[in-house]
Design an enzyme around this catalytic site. Structure first.
Site, PDB file in Angstrom:
ATOM      1  N   TYR A  94       0.844  -1.195   0.000  1.00 16.66           N
ATOM      2  CA  TYR A  94       0.000   0.000   0.000  1.00 16.66           C
ATOM      3  C   TYR A  94       0.876   1.239   0.000  1.00 16.66           C
ATOM      4  O   TYR A  94       2.063   1.182   0.333  1.00 16.66           O
ATOM      5  CB  TYR A  94      -0.935  -0.005   1.212  1.00 16.66           C
ATOM      6  CG  TYR A  94      -2.100   0.938   1.075  1.00 16.66           C
ATOM      7  CD1 TYR A  94      -3.056   0.751   0.090  1.00 16.66           C
ATOM      8  CD2 TYR A  94      -2.247   2.026   1.934  1.00 16.66           C
ATOM      9  CE1 TYR A  94      -4.126   1.615  -0.047  1.00 16.66           C
ATOM     10  CE2 TYR A  94      -3.319   2.904   1.808  1.00 16.66           C
ATOM     11  CZ  TYR A  94      -4.253   2.691   0.814  1.00 16.66           C
ATOM     12  OH  TYR A  94      -5.314   3.560   0.679  1.00 16.66           O
ATOM     13  N   ASN A 193     -19.767  -3.978  -7.782  1.00 12.24           N
ATOM     14  CA  ASN A 193     -20.293  -4.574  -6.548  1.00 12.24           C
ATOM     15  C   ASN A 193     -19.392  -4.293  -5.350  1.00 12.24           C
ATOM     16  O   ASN A 193     -19.685  -4.733  -4.240  1.00 12.24           O
ATOM     17  CB  ASN A 193     -20.458  -6.084  -6.711  1.00 12.24           C
ATOM     18  CG  ASN A 193     -19.153  -6.774  -7.032  1.00 12.24           C
ATOM     19  OD1 ASN A 193     -18.426  -6.340  -7.924  1.00 12.24           O
ATOM     20  ND2 ASN A 193     -18.838  -7.843  -6.325  1.00 12.24           N
ATOM     21  N   SER A 194     -18.305  -3.557  -5.553  1.00 12.06           N
ATOM     22  CA  SER A 194     -17.428  -3.208  -4.436  1.00 12.06           C
ATOM     23  C   SER A 194     -18.113  -2.195  -3.536  1.00 12.06           C
ATOM     24  O   SER A 194     -19.174  -1.636  -3.871  1.00 12.06           O
ATOM     25  CB  SER A 194     -16.117  -2.626  -4.969  1.00 12.06           C
ATOM     26  OG  SER A 194     -16.349  -1.377  -5.598  1.00 12.06           O
ATOM     27  N   VAL A 196     -17.105   0.849  -2.885  1.00 12.22           N
ATOM     28  CA  VAL A 196     -17.154   2.113  -3.616  1.00 12.22           C
ATOM     29  C   VAL A 196     -18.208   2.035  -4.715  1.00 12.22           C
ATOM     30  O   VAL A 196     -19.001   2.967  -4.903  1.00 12.22           O
ATOM     31  CB  VAL A 196     -15.777   2.463  -4.209  1.00 12.22           C
ATOM     32  CG1 VAL A 196     -15.879   3.675  -5.134  1.00 12.22           C
ATOM     33  CG2 VAL A 196     -14.766   2.738  -3.103  1.00 12.22           C
ATOM     34  N   ARG A 216     -17.705  -8.778 -13.295  1.00  6.59           N
ATOM     35  CA  ARG A 216     -17.186 -10.049 -13.806  1.00  6.59           C
ATOM     36  C   ARG A 216     -18.312 -11.073 -13.809  1.00  6.59           C
ATOM     37  O   ARG A 216     -19.172 -11.071 -12.927  1.00  6.59           O
ATOM     38  CB  ARG A 216     -16.041 -10.551 -12.921  1.00  6.59           C
ATOM     39  CG  ARG A 216     -14.762  -9.755 -13.028  1.00  6.59           C
ATOM     40  CD  ARG A 216     -13.699 -10.336 -12.118  1.00  6.59           C
ATOM     41  NE  ARG A 216     -14.056 -10.240 -10.715  1.00  6.59           N
ATOM     42  CZ  ARG A 216     -13.377 -10.795  -9.721  1.00  6.59           C
ATOM     43  NH1 ARG A 216     -12.300 -11.527  -9.987  1.00  6.59           N
ATOM     44  NH2 ARG A 216     -13.756 -10.652  -8.471  1.00  6.59           N
ATOM     45  N   GLY A 286      -8.124   2.142  -7.956  1.00  8.39           N
ATOM     46  CA  GLY A 286      -7.718   0.829  -7.493  1.00  8.39           C
ATOM     47  C   GLY A 286      -7.139   0.026  -8.638  1.00  8.39           C
ATOM     48  O   GLY A 286      -7.232   0.433  -9.808  1.00  8.39           O
ATOM     49  N   TRP A 311      -6.965   9.237  -4.674  1.00  6.77           N
ATOM     50  CA  TRP A 311      -6.620   8.583  -3.412  1.00  6.77           C
ATOM     51  C   TRP A 311      -7.162   9.473  -2.306  1.00  6.77           C
ATOM     52  O   TRP A 311      -6.757  10.636  -2.174  1.00  6.77           O
ATOM     53  CB  TRP A 311      -5.100   8.425  -3.301  1.00  6.77           C
ATOM     54  CG  TRP A 311      -4.624   7.633  -2.131  1.00  6.77           C
ATOM     55  CD1 TRP A 311      -5.304   6.674  -1.447  1.00  6.77           C
ATOM     56  CD2 TRP A 311      -3.339   7.717  -1.516  1.00  6.77           C
ATOM     57  NE1 TRP A 311      -4.528   6.148  -0.439  1.00  6.77           N
ATOM     58  CE2 TRP A 311      -3.321   6.779  -0.469  1.00  6.77           C
ATOM     59  CE3 TRP A 311      -2.202   8.486  -1.761  1.00  6.77           C
ATOM     60  CZ2 TRP A 311      -2.209   6.597   0.349  1.00  6.77           C
ATOM     61  CZ3 TRP A 311      -1.101   8.295  -0.951  1.00  6.77           C
ATOM     62  CH2 TRP A 311      -1.100   7.356   0.079  1.00  6.77           C
TER      63      TRP A 311
END
Length: 419
Positions: A94, A193-194, A196, A216, A286, A311
């Site tokens: 990270y 579907n995340s 965010v 996906r 991301g 970010w």
């Protein structure tokens, strides 16, 4: 359970990989002046001493709680999610990494138990969230400086409060800061579907924007599609469908998106660019595919597409008091003004100082803009226009199950540790 930013106000080892002493071998801290006093008590925290597989390096440990100083706030953690950035930090992948050992978790909600004599902004019973990442939220309770916390209304759902400070903030800023979108305009995003992605769908719907949401292919695709449409998604397509020639006819009826939000990279981001309207912007926040973003020369020249990154940590730094210093948050050292509890000599050897100030995140001040953003999102929550992502609540002691689920593919439920 908040540490990386203050291992229960402890000093932590400068040597990487050294372990915290078990609670049974700890001595009580030296006495300190405080108004709302409390005897040092045991705190359970998820600690990692070196980077690696979270399931192998994270351990549940007993720590001691500090006494409450004049500008301090004693917080009992209620719930804290496991986010991809938390996993990346533990793995050592990270943009900001804590000195070790560290306590995991950058987000969560807690309830104020007691405050010091100099505290004016919060009171016992208030709900609070971290002002910045790095506090180490995977623990049962902690003592923080007042400036490290933001109050949130306690009339919103617990899961919404626990997941408020990262994903919805990222979604809102990306929708507002890069393109001047009007009601009826379209945006396109992958990883829909995340956490965010789900926030983007709802905030966009509240602003009258149409969303094209890319997923996906998976066994439960129809179930997931229905859930996203219930959140307000206008269109849901798979990565495979996005590559088909039939998408040309799709965009005869749907305005070409002016904004693309990329959390994947690789081929997925290439497809987002291909469908952007001329002059549009793709914002990358991301890289789930761990592959580079590739844009063709023709897209940049003939379509004048713009590639940007976002970010939230940098946005906070740019909008913090003193932001005109030109200092980059990725290089900033933790503030020496962060208060540590008085540790006996052995603890000063065992625990690195940077842990107490949240070395995973620089200790910049909390901006009015960020507080306003939080209030804006809370208003959306109250109006029923923003809900928490699909969540699974997991007791702290079952953290291994939660960590494993967080790293599995096609798991659409965010793991939330409850205390």
């Amino acid at each position: 359970m908040w540490v990386c930013g203050a291992l229960c106000r402890t000093r932590a080892p400068a040597q990487l990989g050294q372990r915290l002493l078990p609670e049974s071998r700890r001595r009580r801290p030296a006495s300190a002046s405080f108004s709302a006093s409390a005897e040092p008590s045991r705190v359970r925290a998820l600690v990692y001493g070196h980077h690696g597989d979270p399931a192998k390096v994270v351990e549940l440990k007993n720590l001691e709680l500090a006494a409450v100083g004049g500008s301090d706030v004693h917080v009992k953690m209620l719930a804290a999610p496991i986010n991809p950035s938390d996993i990346n930090m533990i793995q050592g992948n990270y943009g900001l990494l804590p000195q070790l050992p560290a306590v995991g978790g950058n987000e969560g909600v807690g309830q104020v138990v007691a405050v010091g004599s100099g505290v004016t902004g919060v009171k016992p019973g208030d709900w609070v969230i971290p002002a910045n990442p790095g506090l180490g939220t995977w623990r049962t309770e902690a003592v923080f400086g007042e400036e490290e916390l933001i109050t949130v209304p306690s009339d919103i759902p617990l899961q919404s409060a626990a997941t408020l400070g990262v994903n919805p903030c990222t979604a809102y800023r990306m929708l507002v800061d890069f393109e001047r979108l009007r009601p009826g305009d379209s945006i396109i995003q992958n990883a829909s579907n995340s956490g965010v992605g789900q926030a983007v769908i709802q905030i966009a719907a509240a602003r009258g924007l149409r969303t094209i949401n890319v997923l996906r292919d998976r066994p439960d695709l129809q179930k997931l599609t229905d859930r996203l449409k219930n959140l307000g998604a206008n269109h849901v397509v798979t990565e495979e469908e996005l590559r088909k020639p039939e998408m040309k006819s799709f965009f005869k009826d749907v305005p070409q998106p002016r904004l693309a939000l990329n959390c994947v990279g690789g081929k997925s981001s290439t497809e987002l660019l291909r469908h952007l309207a001329p002059g549009g912007t793709m914002v990358t926040y991301g890289g789930m595919a761990k592959q580079p973003v590739i844009a063709s020369v023709s897209q940049l020249i003939f379509k004048d597409l713009k590639l940007r990154g976002f970010w939230l940590s940098q946005w906070k730094k740019d909008h913090s008091p003193g932001a005109d210093s030109g200092e980059d948050c990725r290089e900033r050292q933790p503030s020496k003004e962060n208060k540590l509890w008085n540790q006996p000599a052995w603890a000063q050897i065992l625990l690195p100082p940077s842990l107490a100030v949240g070395s995973a995140e620089p200790s910049f001040g909390t901006s009015d803009q960020f507080k306003e953003l939080i209030l804006t999102l809370c208003d959306l929550i109250r109006r029923g226009q923003l809900t928490a992502p699909a969540c699974s609540e997991v007791p702290l002691q079952d953290y291994l199950c939660a960590l494993e689920a967080s790293t599995q593919p096609f798991v659409s439920s965010k793991q939330i540790l409850t205390m």
